[in-house]
Design an enzyme around this catalytic site. Structure first.
Site, short mmCIF file in Angstrom:
data_model
loop_
_atom_site.label_atom_id
_atom_site.label_comp_id
_atom_site.label_asym_id
_atom_site.label_seq_id
_atom_site.Cartn_x
_atom_site.Cartn_y
_atom_site.Cartn_z
N SER A 65 0.56 -1.16 0.08
CA SER A 65 -0.14 0.03 -0.24
C SER A 65 0.71 1.54 -0.05
O SER A 65 1.71 1.55 0.63
CB SER A 65 -0.93 -0.31 1.14
OG SER A 65 -1.76 -0.90 1.31
N1 SAH Z 1 -1.00 -4.17 3.68
C1 SAH Z 1 0.15 -4.48 2.21
C2 SAH Z 1 -0.88 -5.13 1.08
C3 SAH Z 1 -1.31 -5.85 0.37
S1 SAH Z 1 -2.09 -5.89 -1.15
C4 SAH Z 1 1.02 -4.59 2.29
O1 SAH Z 1 1.32 -2.83 2.86
O2 SAH Z 1 1.71 -5.03 2.13
C5 SAH Z 1 -3.80 -7.10 0.32
C6 SAH Z 1 -3.24 -8.23 0.35
O3 SAH Z 1 -4.29 -8.96 0.89
C7 SAH Z 1 -2.72 -8.72 -0.72
O4 SAH Z 1 -1.49 -9.83 -0.33
C8 SAH Z 1 -3.92 -10.31 -0.64
O5 SAH Z 1 -3.96 -11.73 -1.41
C9 SAH Z 1 -4.29 -10.31 0.51
N2 SAH Z 1 -5.74 -10.99 0.66
C10 SAH Z 1 -7.37 -10.75 -0.66
N3 SAH Z 1 -7.95 -10.91 0.01
C11 SAH Z 1 -7.51 -11.80 1.11
C12 SAH Z 1 -8.86 -12.66 2.18
N4 SAH Z 1 -9.69 -13.61 2.26
N5 SAH Z 1 -7.37 -13.30 3.49
C13 SAH Z 1 -6.25 -13.02 3.21
N6 SAH Z 1 -5.93 -12.06 2.21
C14 SAH Z 1 -6.09 -11.80 1.22
#
Ligand code: SAH
Length: 232
Positions: A65
Protein backbone atom coordinates in the site's frame (compact mmCIF):
# COMPACT_ATOMS: atom_id res chain seq x y z
CA UNK A 1 10.21 -0.08 19.76
CA UNK A 2 11.51 -3.32 18.41
CA UNK A 3 13.06 -2.55 15.02
CA UNK A 4 16.52 -1.06 15.52
CA UNK A 5 16.51 2.61 14.64
CA UNK A 6 19.26 3.16 12.11
CA UNK A 7 18.86 6.51 10.39
CA UNK A 8 16.79 6.05 7.23
CA UNK A 9 16.87 9.27 5.26
CA UNK A 10 14.43 8.18 2.49
CA UNK A 11 11.89 7.11 5.13
CA UNK A 12 12.27 10.40 6.98
CA UNK A 13 11.67 12.33 3.78
CA UNK A 14 8.70 10.09 2.92
CA UNK A 15 7.10 10.82 6.30
CA UNK A 16 7.69 14.56 6.02
CA UNK A 17 6.49 15.03 2.44
CA UNK A 18 3.76 12.39 2.09
CA UNK A 19 2.40 11.76 5.58
CA UNK A 20 2.84 14.78 7.86
CA UNK A 21 1.95 17.14 5.03
CA UNK A 22 -1.42 15.33 4.74
CA UNK A 23 -2.22 15.82 8.40
CA UNK A 24 -1.43 12.43 9.91
CA UNK A 25 -0.40 13.51 13.40
CA UNK A 26 -0.08 10.52 15.76
CA UNK A 27 3.58 10.80 16.81
CA UNK A 28 3.92 7.05 17.42
CA UNK A 29 2.70 6.31 13.88
CA UNK A 30 5.10 8.85 12.37
CA UNK A 31 8.01 7.47 14.38
CA UNK A 32 7.27 3.86 13.35
CA UNK A 33 7.14 4.90 9.69
CA UNK A 34 10.52 6.64 10.00
CA UNK A 35 12.10 3.52 11.45
CA UNK A 36 10.70 0.61 9.41
CA UNK A 37 12.87 0.01 6.30
CA UNK A 38 10.13 -0.09 3.64
CA UNK A 39 12.50 -1.12 0.84
CA UNK A 40 13.12 -4.50 2.49
CA UNK A 41 9.46 -5.43 1.94
CA UNK A 42 9.65 -4.99 -1.84
CA UNK A 43 11.15 -7.64 -4.18
CA UNK A 44 14.69 -6.56 -5.11
CA UNK A 45 13.80 -5.47 -8.69
CA UNK A 46 11.30 -2.82 -7.49
CA UNK A 47 13.14 -1.31 -4.55
CA UNK A 48 14.03 1.95 -6.27
CA UNK A 49 10.34 2.90 -5.96
CA UNK A 50 10.06 1.88 -2.30
CA UNK A 51 9.63 5.40 -0.87
CA UNK A 52 7.55 6.86 -3.69
CA UNK A 53 4.06 8.24 -3.12
CA UNK A 54 2.18 5.25 -4.58
CA UNK A 55 1.53 1.53 -4.19
CA UNK A 56 4.31 -0.69 -5.60
CA UNK A 57 3.94 -4.23 -7.07
CA UNK A 58 5.07 -7.09 -4.80
CA UNK A 59 4.27 -10.01 -7.15
CA UNK A 60 1.22 -12.30 -7.49
CA UNK A 61 -0.82 -9.34 -8.79
CA UNK A 62 -0.67 -7.57 -5.39
CA UNK A 63 0.82 -4.28 -4.19
CA UNK A 64 2.35 -2.82 -1.04
CA UNK A 65 0.00 0.00 0.00
CA UNK A 66 0.92 3.66 -0.55
CA UNK A 67 2.79 5.02 2.52
CA UNK A 68 0.16 7.67 3.25
CA UNK A 69 -2.63 5.07 3.27
CA UNK A 70 -0.68 2.86 5.68
CA UNK A 71 -0.16 5.86 7.99
CA UNK A 72 -3.76 7.06 7.72
CA UNK A 73 -5.27 3.63 8.43
CA UNK A 74 -2.86 3.03 11.32
CA UNK A 75 -3.77 6.37 12.88
CA UNK A 76 -7.47 5.44 12.63
CA UNK A 77 -6.74 2.38 14.78
CA UNK A 78 -5.84 4.61 17.79
CA UNK A 79 -3.18 2.18 19.04
CA UNK A 80 -1.79 2.79 22.52
CA UNK A 81 0.51 -0.21 22.88
CA UNK A 82 -1.40 -2.97 24.63
CA UNK A 83 -3.72 -4.11 21.85
CA UNK A 84 -4.11 -7.46 20.10
CA UNK A 85 -4.55 -6.69 16.41
CA UNK A 86 -5.89 -8.79 13.54
CA UNK A 87 -4.62 -7.78 10.10
CA UNK A 88 -6.24 -9.14 6.93
CA UNK A 89 -3.99 -9.13 3.85
CA UNK A 90 -0.38 -9.38 5.03
CA UNK A 91 0.93 -8.79 1.49
CA UNK A 92 4.53 -7.65 1.85
CA UNK A 93 4.35 -7.46 5.66
CA UNK A 94 5.12 -3.72 5.72
CA UNK A 95 1.89 -2.70 7.45
CA UNK A 96 2.41 -5.70 9.77
CA UNK A 97 5.81 -4.29 10.80
CA UNK A 98 4.32 -0.86 11.51
CA UNK A 99 1.58 -2.45 13.63
CA UNK A 100 4.10 -4.62 15.47
CA UNK A 101 5.88 -1.46 16.65
CA UNK A 102 2.68 0.03 18.02
CA UNK A 103 0.72 -2.75 19.74
CA UNK A 104 1.23 -5.89 21.78
CA UNK A 105 0.51 -8.70 19.27
CA UNK A 106 -0.29 -8.84 15.57
CA UNK A 107 -2.16 -11.76 14.01
CA UNK A 108 -1.95 -11.40 10.24
CA UNK A 109 -3.69 -13.46 7.54
CA UNK A 110 -2.77 -13.75 3.86
CA UNK A 111 -4.41 -15.99 1.26
CA UNK A 112 -1.39 -16.19 -1.08
CA UNK A 113 1.11 -18.56 0.57
CA UNK A 114 4.34 -17.33 -1.11
CA UNK A 115 3.56 -13.74 -0.01
CA UNK A 116 2.90 -14.89 3.56
CA UNK A 117 6.17 -16.83 3.64
CA UNK A 118 8.20 -13.94 2.28
CA UNK A 119 6.59 -11.50 4.72
CA UNK A 120 7.28 -13.88 7.63
CA UNK A 121 10.95 -14.11 6.63
CA UNK A 122 11.37 -10.33 6.29
CA UNK A 123 9.72 -9.72 9.67
CA UNK A 124 11.87 -12.38 11.33
CA UNK A 125 15.02 -10.83 9.87
CA UNK A 126 13.98 -7.47 11.29
CA UNK A 127 13.41 -9.02 14.71
CA UNK A 128 9.61 -8.57 14.93
CA UNK A 129 8.77 -11.20 17.54
CA UNK A 130 5.17 -10.24 18.31
CA UNK A 131 3.75 -11.22 14.89
CA UNK A 132 1.93 -14.41 13.89
CA UNK A 133 1.18 -14.97 10.20
CA UNK A 134 -1.32 -17.52 8.94
CA UNK A 135 -2.09 -18.55 5.36
CA UNK A 136 -5.84 -18.55 4.87
CA UNK A 137 -9.05 -16.67 4.16
CA UNK A 138 -9.11 -13.63 6.43
CA UNK A 139 -12.68 -12.72 5.48
CA UNK A 140 -13.77 -15.23 8.12
CA UNK A 141 -11.27 -13.89 10.67
CA UNK A 142 -9.10 -15.94 13.04
CA UNK A 143 -11.59 -17.48 15.41
CA UNK A 144 -9.08 -19.26 17.69
CA UNK A 145 -7.42 -15.94 18.62
CA UNK A 146 -10.56 -13.77 18.79
CA UNK A 147 -11.61 -11.35 20.14
CA UNK A 148 -9.33 -8.59 18.81
CA UNK A 149 -9.01 -5.03 20.09
CA UNK A 150 -8.36 -3.85 16.55
CA UNK A 151 -8.95 -5.29 13.07
CA UNK A 152 -7.51 -3.80 9.89
CA UNK A 153 -8.04 -5.03 6.33
CA UNK A 154 -5.87 -4.05 3.36
CA UNK A 155 -8.31 -5.42 0.79
CA UNK A 156 -11.81 -4.20 -0.04
CA UNK A 157 -15.04 -6.05 0.82
CA UNK A 158 -18.56 -5.45 -0.56
CA UNK A 159 -19.69 -4.81 3.05
CA UNK A 160 -18.24 -5.42 6.53
CA UNK A 161 -17.70 -9.20 6.78
CA UNK A 162 -19.93 -10.45 9.64
CA UNK A 163 -17.15 -12.65 11.09
CA UNK A 164 -14.87 -9.63 11.50
CA UNK A 165 -17.61 -7.66 13.23
CA UNK A 166 -18.21 -10.65 15.54
CA UNK A 167 -14.50 -11.00 16.40
CA UNK A 168 -14.17 -7.39 17.53
CA UNK A 169 -13.68 -6.97 21.30
CA UNK A 170 -15.65 -4.50 23.42
CA UNK A 171 -14.36 -0.96 22.69
CA UNK A 172 -12.74 -2.43 19.57
CA UNK A 173 -12.13 -0.68 16.26
CA UNK A 174 -12.29 -2.15 12.75
CA UNK A 175 -10.89 -0.34 9.70
CA UNK A 176 -11.73 -1.78 6.28
CA UNK A 177 -12.22 -0.53 2.71
CA UNK A 178 -15.77 -1.21 1.53
CA UNK A 179 -17.20 -0.81 -1.94
CA UNK A 180 -17.05 -2.16 -5.47
CA UNK A 181 -14.55 -4.78 -6.56
CA UNK A 182 -12.84 -2.46 -9.02
CA UNK A 183 -14.67 0.82 -8.50
CA UNK A 184 -15.66 3.29 -5.81
CA UNK A 185 -14.57 2.32 -2.31
CA UNK A 186 -14.51 4.04 1.06
CA UNK A 187 -12.55 3.40 4.21
CA UNK A 188 -15.03 2.42 6.88
CA UNK A 189 -14.38 2.63 10.63
CA UNK A 190 -16.55 0.46 12.88
CA UNK A 191 -16.49 0.76 16.67
CA UNK A 192 -18.01 -1.79 19.04
CA UNK A 193 -19.36 -0.63 22.39
CA UNK A 194 -21.07 -3.51 24.18
CA UNK A 195 -23.27 -5.19 21.61
CA UNK A 196 -23.64 -2.03 19.52
CA UNK A 197 -21.46 -1.46 16.47
CA UNK A 198 -21.44 2.04 15.00
CA UNK A 199 -20.06 2.64 11.54
CA UNK A 200 -18.68 5.79 9.94
CA UNK A 201 -17.22 6.46 6.53
CA UNK A 202 -13.82 8.03 6.05
CA UNK A 203 -11.95 8.85 2.82
CA UNK A 204 -12.42 7.34 -0.64
CA UNK A 205 -9.80 4.76 -1.57
CA UNK A 206 -8.75 2.06 -4.02
CA UNK A 207 -7.78 -1.42 -2.80
CA UNK A 208 -7.46 -4.88 -4.30
CA UNK A 209 -10.51 -7.07 -3.53
CA UNK A 210 -10.83 -9.16 -0.39
CA UNK A 211 -11.47 -12.58 -1.92
CA UNK A 212 -13.14 -15.15 0.30
CA UNK A 213 -16.22 -16.60 1.94
CA UNK A 214 -17.14 -13.40 3.78
CA UNK A 215 -16.34 -10.99 0.93
CA UNK A 216 -16.06 -11.16 -2.88
CA UNK A 217 -16.31 -14.70 -4.17
CA UNK A 218 -13.18 -16.13 -5.72
CA UNK A 219 -14.89 -17.52 -8.81
CA UNK A 220 -18.14 -15.98 -10.04
CA UNK A 221 -21.07 -18.40 -9.78
CA UNK A 222 -23.87 -18.81 -12.36
CA UNK A 223 -25.67 -15.58 -13.21
CA UNK A 224 -28.99 -15.33 -11.36
CA UNK A 225 -32.22 -14.32 -13.07
CA UNK A 226 -34.14 -15.47 -16.14
CA UNK A 227 -32.06 -17.00 -18.93
CA UNK A 228 -32.72 -16.05 -22.56
CA UNK A 229 -34.87 -18.64 -24.28
CA UNK A 230 -35.95 -20.21 -20.96
CA UNK A 231 -39.54 -20.79 -19.83
CA UNK A 232 -41.50 -17.57 -19.34
N1 SAH B 1 -0.72 -4.13 3.72
C1 SAH B 1 -0.20 -4.89 2.62
C2 SAH B 1 -1.16 -4.81 1.46
C3 SAH B 1 -1.20 -5.97 0.61
S1 SAH B 1 -2.41 -5.92 -0.68
C4 SAH B 1 1.14 -4.29 2.23
O1 SAH B 1 1.32 -3.10 2.48
O2 SAH B 1 1.97 -4.98 1.69
C5 SAH B 1 -3.73 -6.84 0.03
C6 SAH B 1 -3.46 -8.29 0.32
O3 SAH B 1 -4.71 -8.88 0.73
C7 SAH B 1 -2.98 -9.10 -0.87
O4 SAH B 1 -1.74 -9.67 -0.57
C8 SAH B 1 -4.06 -10.18 -1.05
O5 SAH B 1 -3.54 -11.45 -1.44
C9 SAH B 1 -4.65 -10.24 0.35
N2 SAH B 1 -5.99 -10.82 0.43
C10 SAH B 1 -7.04 -10.68 -0.40
N3 SAH B 1 -8.10 -11.39 0.05
C11 SAH B 1 -7.71 -12.00 1.21
C12 SAH B 1 -8.34 -12.86 2.15
N4 SAH B 1 -9.62 -13.26 2.02
N5 SAH B 1 -7.62 -13.28 3.22
C13 SAH B 1 -6.33 -12.90 3.40
N6 SAH B 1 -5.68 -12.09 2.53
C14 SAH B 1 -6.35 -11.64 1.46
Amino acid sequence: MRISGESNEPAERMVRLQVESRQVKDPRVLEAMRRVPRHLFIPSGGRAAAYEDRPVPIGHGQTISQPYIVAFMTELLELRGGERVLEIGTGSGYQTAILSELCSRVFSMERIAPLALRARQTLEELGCRNVWIRVGDGSVGWVEEAPFDRIIAAAAAPSIPPALRDQLADNGLLVIPVGEMKGAQELVVARRIGSTVTVRESIGCRFVPLLGKGAFTDRPGPVAGPQPGGPA
